[in-house]
Design a protein around this motif. Sequence first.
Motif, PDB file in Angstrom:
ATOM      1  N   LEU A 121       0.851  -1.190   0.000  1.00 26.75           N
ATOM      2  CA  LEU A 121       0.000   0.000   0.000  1.00 26.75           C
ATOM      3  C   LEU A 121       0.881   1.232   0.000  1.00 26.75           C
ATOM      4  CD1 LEU A 121      -2.764   1.436   0.270  1.00 26.75           C
ATOM      5  CD2 LEU A 121      -2.456   1.281   2.752  1.00 26.75           C
ATOM      6  N   SER A 147      -0.548   4.830  -0.564  1.00 24.65           N
ATOM      7  CA  SER A 147      -1.757   5.588  -0.908  1.00 24.65           C
ATOM      8  C   SER A 147      -1.473   6.882  -1.665  1.00 24.65           C
ATOM      9  CB  SER A 147      -2.588   5.875   0.341  1.00 24.65           C
ATOM     10  OG  SER A 147      -1.867   6.703   1.231  1.00 24.65           O
ATOM     11  N   SER A 191      -1.126   5.010   5.775  1.00 27.80           N
ATOM     12  CA  SER A 191      -1.083   5.398   4.359  1.00 27.80           C
ATOM     13  C   SER A 191      -0.149   4.519   3.540  1.00 27.80           C
ATOM     14  CB  SER A 191      -0.644   6.855   4.222  1.00 27.80           C
ATOM     15  OG  SER A 191       0.690   7.007   4.701  1.00 27.80           O
TER      16      SER A 191
END
Length: 167
Positions: free
Chosen positions: A99, A101, A119
């Motif tokens: 991940l 983001s 995030s």
Amino acid sequence: MLKNLLVAAAMLVSTHAGAVTYTYVGSFDTNGGGSAPHWTTNPEVYSGLDAAALLFGGTASDYVISTNASLDASTITFTAWYDGWGDHAGKEFAQNYKLDSTGLGYNGCESAGTDCFFSAYSAYVTDGFNATNYVWRVGAVPEPESIALMSMGLATLVVARGRRRQK
């Protein structure tokens, strides 16, 4: 002789079609024993498979990851441990999960001016969580087409050798 060779080739094809083997190659800690990229340097976000390729060579598709310490291939979990930005408890996700983001790296949230907590998740970063991921190399048993082609080649050699003997 030729008939026996063709029967053996047919048995080999039917027995191993689509089979995959796994060979244990080692392990890595999410924080690399402190040698993984530090979160403050805004490192790349790695999936478990990406980290294995980085550390053991090759490509991500060469490996599978397990969180299970057993070195028995039948217990491979196909998951990896991940450290998340602001999540020092870590999480277990699929081996190909990552991940980012913001798309700006593990610490890119700060330069993007967004909320940083959760995030980014990476399987290889020094950021307060440490767990071990176990790495297995994937080996494929030859595809039926390859085995059949090899068998035909051997059969041709046997026939050619038989003809030479007759002359």
